[in-house]
Write a protein that holds these residues in place. Sequence first.
Motif, PDB file in Angstrom:
ATOM      1  N   UNK A  51       7.176  28.821  -9.386  1.00 23.97           N
ATOM      2  CA  UNK A  51       6.763  28.576 -10.766  1.00 23.97           C
ATOM      3  C   UNK A  51       7.375  27.270 -11.267  1.00 23.97           C
ATOM      4  N   UNK A  52       6.696  26.667 -12.215  1.00 26.16           N
ATOM      5  CA  UNK A  52       7.167  25.437 -12.842  1.00 26.16           C
ATOM      6  C   UNK A  52       6.531  25.327 -14.225  1.00 26.16           C
ATOM      7  N   UNK A  53       7.009  24.407 -15.042  1.00 25.06           N
ATOM      8  CA  UNK A  53       6.440  24.201 -16.367  1.00 25.06           C
ATOM      9  C   UNK A  53       5.268  23.240 -16.236  1.00 25.06           C
ATOM     10  N   UNK A  54       4.114  23.650 -16.721  1.00 24.78           N
ATOM     11  CA  UNK A  54       2.929  22.810 -16.630  1.00 24.78           C
ATOM     12  C   UNK A  54       1.794  23.355 -17.469  1.00 24.78           C
ATOM     13  N   UNK A  55       0.589  22.883 -17.200  1.00 29.85           N
ATOM     14  CA  UNK A  55      -0.604  23.240 -17.964  1.00 29.85           C
ATOM     15  C   UNK A  55      -1.562  24.027 -17.079  1.00 29.85           C
ATOM     16  N   UNK A  56      -1.982  25.181 -17.559  1.00 30.52           N
ATOM     17  CA  UNK A  56      -2.907  26.042 -16.821  1.00 30.52           C
ATOM     18  C   UNK A  56      -4.283  25.369 -16.742  1.00 30.52           C
ATOM     19  N   UNK A  57      -4.861  25.332 -15.562  1.00 30.34           N
ATOM     20  CA  UNK A  57      -6.194  24.741 -15.381  1.00 30.34           C
ATOM     21  C   UNK A  57      -7.285  25.587 -16.020  1.00 30.34           C
ATOM     22  N   UNK A 111      -3.362  26.100 -21.632  1.00 29.51           N
ATOM     23  CA  UNK A 111      -2.088  26.272 -22.331  1.00 29.51           C
ATOM     24  C   UNK A 111      -0.950  25.766 -21.460  1.00 29.51           C
ATOM     25  N   UNK A 112       0.091  25.233 -22.124  1.00 34.99           N
ATOM     26  CA  UNK A 112       1.279  24.790 -21.408  1.00 34.99           C
ATOM     27  C   UNK A 112       2.302  25.908 -21.374  1.00 34.99           C
ATOM     28  N   UNK A 113       3.014  26.006 -20.269  1.00 36.18           N
ATOM     29  CA  UNK A 113       4.036  27.032 -20.100  1.00 36.18           C
ATOM     30  C   UNK A 113       4.383  27.179 -18.638  1.00 36.18           C
ATOM     31  N   UNK A 114       4.936  28.312 -18.282  1.00 41.11           N
ATOM     32  CA  UNK A 114       5.310  28.581 -16.894  1.00 41.11           C
ATOM     33  C   UNK A 114       4.033  28.907 -16.115  1.00 41.11           C
ATOM     34  N   UNK A 115       3.825  28.166 -15.043  1.00 45.18           N
ATOM     35  CA  UNK A 115       2.619  28.299 -14.222  1.00 45.18           C
ATOM     36  C   UNK A 115       3.007  28.265 -12.748  1.00 45.18           C
ATOM     37  N   UNK A 116       2.032  28.517 -11.886  1.00 45.62           N
ATOM     38  CA  UNK A 116       2.212  28.312 -10.459  1.00 45.62           C
ATOM     39  C   UNK A 116       0.911  27.760  -9.895  1.00 45.62           C
ATOM     40  N   UNK A 117       1.007  27.169  -8.731  1.00 44.89           N
ATOM     41  CA  UNK A 117      -0.154  26.537  -8.106  1.00 44.89           C
ATOM     42  C   UNK A 117      -0.532  27.322  -6.861  1.00 44.89           C
ATOM     43  N   UNK A 123      -8.445  22.020   0.662  1.00 43.89           N
ATOM     44  CA  UNK A 123      -7.602  21.183  -0.207  1.00 43.89           C
ATOM     45  C   UNK A 123      -7.899  21.402  -1.685  1.00 43.89           C
ATOM     46  N   UNK A 124      -8.449  22.566  -2.035  1.00 48.57           N
ATOM     47  CA  UNK A 124      -8.714  22.918  -3.431  1.00 48.57           C
ATOM     48  C   UNK A 124      -7.517  23.688  -3.978  1.00 48.57           C
ATOM     49  N   UNK A 125      -7.096  23.330  -5.207  1.00 53.88           N
ATOM     50  CA  UNK A 125      -5.966  23.986  -5.845  1.00 53.88           C
ATOM     51  C   UNK A 125      -6.325  24.365  -7.276  1.00 53.88           C
ATOM     52  N   UNK A 126      -5.585  25.315  -7.799  1.00 55.17           N
ATOM     53  CA  UNK A 126      -5.680  25.681  -9.210  1.00 55.17           C
ATOM     54  C   UNK A 126      -4.279  26.004  -9.704  1.00 55.17           C
ATOM     55  N   UNK A 127      -3.955  25.507 -10.890  1.00 55.38           N
ATOM     56  CA  UNK A 127      -2.691  25.818 -11.538  1.00 55.38           C
ATOM     57  C   UNK A 127      -3.004  26.915 -12.549  1.00 55.38           C
ATOM     58  N   UNK A 128      -2.231  28.003 -12.488  1.00 52.61           N
ATOM     59  CA  UNK A 128      -2.572  29.182 -13.273  1.00 52.61           C
ATOM     60  C   UNK A 128      -1.334  29.786 -13.934  1.00 52.61           C
ATOM     61  N   UNK A 129      -1.512  30.245 -15.172  1.00 49.96           N
ATOM     62  CA  UNK A 129      -0.414  30.889 -15.902  1.00 49.96           C
ATOM     63  C   UNK A 129      -0.449  32.397 -15.671  1.00 49.96           C
ATOM     64  N   UNK A 130       0.587  33.068 -16.123  1.00 50.07           N
ATOM     65  CA  UNK A 130       0.681  34.512 -15.933  1.00 50.07           C
ATOM     66  C   UNK A 130      -0.450  35.246 -16.658  1.00 50.07           C
TER      67      UNK A 130
END
Length: 75
Positions: free
Chosen positions: A8-14, A18-24, A31-38
């Motif tokens: 987890x890290x602090x970032x913006x959910x794709x 929203x900004x907060x604790x997310x993971x990728x 090579x496709x990624x998504x950053x997602x919050x809880x």
Amino acid sequence: MKIKISATFYGKCDICKKEGVVFKVGDEETKRVVIICEECSKKYADLKISEIIEKFGRIDEDSFSQGIKNLSKNN
């Protein structure tokens, strides 16, 4: 499909933007990624990780080239 999940890290959910604790999460093969919050991970809990990546992901080759490189140089 070879899925990678970050710490987890602090970032913006794709998804919700929203900004907060997310993971990728990402697919090493496409090579496709998504950053997602809880909140979004709970909202889309009925989907497989591969479906979330396919639906919301973007191509980000750099995410798969980072990491620990050749530890023997430090020894």
